[in-house]
Design an enzyme around this catalytic site. Structure first.
Site, PDB file in Angstrom:
ATOM      1  N   ASP A  61      65.280  41.200  24.618  1.00 36.57           N
ATOM      2  CA  ASP A  61      63.970  41.491  25.198  1.00 36.57           C
ATOM      3  C   ASP A  61      63.215  40.167  25.335  1.00 36.57           C
ATOM      4  OD1 ASP A  61      61.676  43.006  25.944  1.00 36.57           O
ATOM      5  OD2 ASP A  61      60.886  42.690  23.943  1.00 36.57           O
ATOM      6  N   THR A  94      59.729  41.664  31.219  1.00 33.19           N
ATOM      7  CA  THR A  94      59.239  40.477  30.501  1.00 33.19           C
ATOM      8  C   THR A  94      60.082  39.247  30.827  1.00 33.19           C
ATOM      9  OG1 THR A  94      60.541  41.283  28.663  1.00 33.19           O
ATOM     10  CG2 THR A  94      58.202  41.681  28.584  1.00 33.19           C
ATOM     11  N   THR A  95      61.390  39.475  31.015  1.00 32.22           N
ATOM     12  CA  THR A  95      62.256  38.340  31.345  1.00 32.22           C
ATOM     13  C   THR A  95      62.050  37.936  32.798  1.00 32.22           C
ATOM     14  OG1 THR A  95      63.865  39.304  29.847  1.00 32.22           O
ATOM     15  CG2 THR A  95      64.612  37.496  31.205  1.00 32.22           C
ATOM     16  N   ASP A 387      60.283  49.937  25.387  1.00 30.06           N
ATOM     17  CA  ASP A 387      60.147  49.465  26.773  1.00 30.06           C
ATOM     18  C   ASP A 387      60.211  50.634  27.738  1.00 30.06           C
ATOM     19  OD1 ASP A 387      59.969  46.970  25.854  1.00 30.06           O
ATOM     20  OD2 ASP A 387      61.732  46.145  26.857  1.00 30.06           O
TER      21      ASP A 387
END
Length: 527
Positions: A61, A94-95, A387
């Site tokens: 994550d 998020t990445t 998530d």
């Protein structure tokens, strides 16, 4: 007269080119760090802390990885921040947001080297971002009206989100858990009502969703194991006062009988407190603090189930779920709001006994019990599930859906390219660079899967010249696939947040032309 130095001795500053280089290099290093975790074939990272116990976290994550790093480079900190905000705001992507910002800066670096002013690049990026957003808006699908289709959309989004995580093997099972849990919330984005309990043992497949609330405690000795139509008093109060509580107090007595008197008085005090609590007409008492044997015995005699030492998280959530309030004084029962539920009973999960509250006031509440081989697996499973829950709860409110698998990026890149062709002046170079940065995301997804990215992206681009194309990268077969058939979907809100956050972060870093580092504060000599 030239001023030699304004700053203190140990302060340092970087100017112009060098400052910009430092920012670019830092931001691109961070982007390269999380790049390999992107997509369904992304790899995980092990994070080991240097503190006591040397804790190990295994995760892919983006936000978790970046949160755990201690970074010195100021530009890199900006990227860490946007990934944190992305995690809080929409939960997923998020990445991607860090990778996109990194790619935008990589392209900007080339433009700056070609003597294009940063402000011109920023103006171009702004136009491109607006154009890309509009391109997505034209392609969104909204099935809010049709409940069957909407539920199917949610399932697809959950499966897409989970496919890049540890849960990808059982993604259908977990997608169903997540969708059921979120639909129970009936449109609220308060994930407090969904409790996640982790119990090592079994396999991830054994995880299940339970309506109601599970408290990780055992029922005391000699107390009813099952209570129906429970009235629950949730309290945070000391139930261990059969000792003198005045610290440093000394009681002088002239005979043993006096000691017995003091003990009897204390017992009487406790009995009065218990009677006050019983007077609320309850049949279940949950306390945040310890309950000693004497009061526990009194509760058992009155047929009341007393649960001690419920952790604070559990207490807060229990009060929220049963519709009660946390009380700490019991003098006027009418002002205390009790919680209600239909049934309290003891259940077994694996080796452990837990207390299960079913039929609670707040119908939205549910508990997801995760099983798994080890704590590391469970922690990562919880992050992945969190998530998915975040994305789904956002999608229930903003029900616009897009296809996934690099399809949105190609759609945006195509429109941005067309904008670059019709824009006069140097801005057009920046707009073109923006489209290259967008295409980098599907490229990286393909690279992580060990595919020939140049070949695939060229094929994708050709496919996207057709009207209403739904082509994206199918990582499993390693070719260009039809995203609509494969059921790979993403939430529009996530994509929009990625696009806008990454552009703003890149813009912020581009504006930098000087970095000043303070001198550390000296301790004065204490002589």
């Amino acid at each position: 007269m030239a001023v030699d130095k304004i700053l203190k001795d140990e302060a340092s500053e970087e100017k112009g080119e060098r400052a910009r280089m430092a920012s670019f290099v830092g931001a691109m290093a961070i982007a390269d760090l999380v790049k390999t975790t992107l997509g369904p074939k992304g790899m995980d990272k092990i994070l080991q802390s240097t503190g006591r116990g040397r804790e190990v976290t295994v995760t892919n994550d983006g936000a978790t990885i970046l949160k755990s790093l201690h970074i010195d480079n100021p530009a890199a900190k900006v990227l860490v921040d946007i990934s944190k905000v992305q995690d809080d705001e929409v939960g997923d992507g998020t990445t991607s947001v860090v990778v996109l910002a990194g790619e935008l800066l990589r392209e900007a670096e080339k433009l700056v080297a070609a003597k294009i002013h940063p402000m011109t690049i920023i103006a171009g990026y702004r136009m491109a971002a607006e154009c890309a957003r509009n391109a997505l808006l034209q392609k969104v699908v909204d099935n809010k009206e049709n409940e069957e289709k909407f539920k199917l959309d949610l399932m697809k989004i959950a499966m897409t989100t989970l496919s890049s995580k540890i849960l990808s093997q059982d993604k259908e099972h977990f997608a169903k858990l997540a969708v059921d849990a979120v639909l129970r919330l009936k449109g609220s984005t308060n994930l407090e009502a969904i409790q996640i309990i982790k119990k090592p043992g079994g396999s991830l497949k054994d995880s299940f969703l339970d309506e109601g609330f599970i408290l990780d405690k055992k029922i005391g000795v000699g107390q009813p194991k099952r209570v129906e139509n429970a009235k629950i008093l949730v309290a945070n109060t000391a139930m261990d006062t059969d000792k003198v509580k005045i610290y440093g107090a000394r009681v002088r007595v002239d005979s043993m009988s006096r000691v017995a008197d003091i003990e009897a008085a204390e017992k009487q005090k406790m009995r009065e407190k218990v009677d006050k609590i019983i007077a609320h007409g309850i049949n279940c008492f949950v306390n945040r603090q310890l309950i000693y044997n004497f009061p526990e015995e009194l509760f058992a005699n009155a047929g009341i189930l007393a649960i001690e030492h419920a952790d604070f998280d559990g207490i807060e959530r229990l009060a929220l779920v049963t519709g009660g309030e946390i009380a700490s004084t019991f003098d006027n029962p009418e002002s205390v709001k009790l919680g209600h539920c239909k049934l309290i009973e003891e259940i077994m999960i694996g080796e452990d006994k837990l207390i299960h509250f079913s039929g609670v006031e707040m119908g939205q509440a549910c508990t997801i019990v995760l099983r798994g081989a080890s704590h590391h697996v469970l922690d990562e499973a919880e992050r992945s599930l969190h998530d998915a829950l975040c994305v789904l709860s956002q999608t229930v409110n903003d029900s616009r859906v897009l296809l996934g698998g690099g399809w949105p990026e190609m759609v945006m890149a195509k429109d941005v390219d067309e904008l670059a062709r019709v824009t006069p002046g140097k801005k057009s170079h920046a707009i073109e660079a923006f489209s290259r940065a967008l295409v980098a995301i599907p490229t990286i997804i393909a690279d992580n899967a060990g595919l020939d990215s140049a070949e695939l992206i060229a094929q994708l681009r050709a496919e996207h010249q057709k009207e209403d194309c739904t082509a994206g990268i199918d990582v499993i077969t390693g070719s260009v696939g039809d995203m609509a058939e494969l059921g790979i979907s993403e939430a529009f809100k996530v994509k929009q947040a990625i696009l806008l956050s990454a552009t703003e972060a890149a813009e912020m870093i581009l504006r930098v032309d000087q970095i000043i580092t303070c001198a550390p504060r000296r301790r004065e000599d204490r002589m």
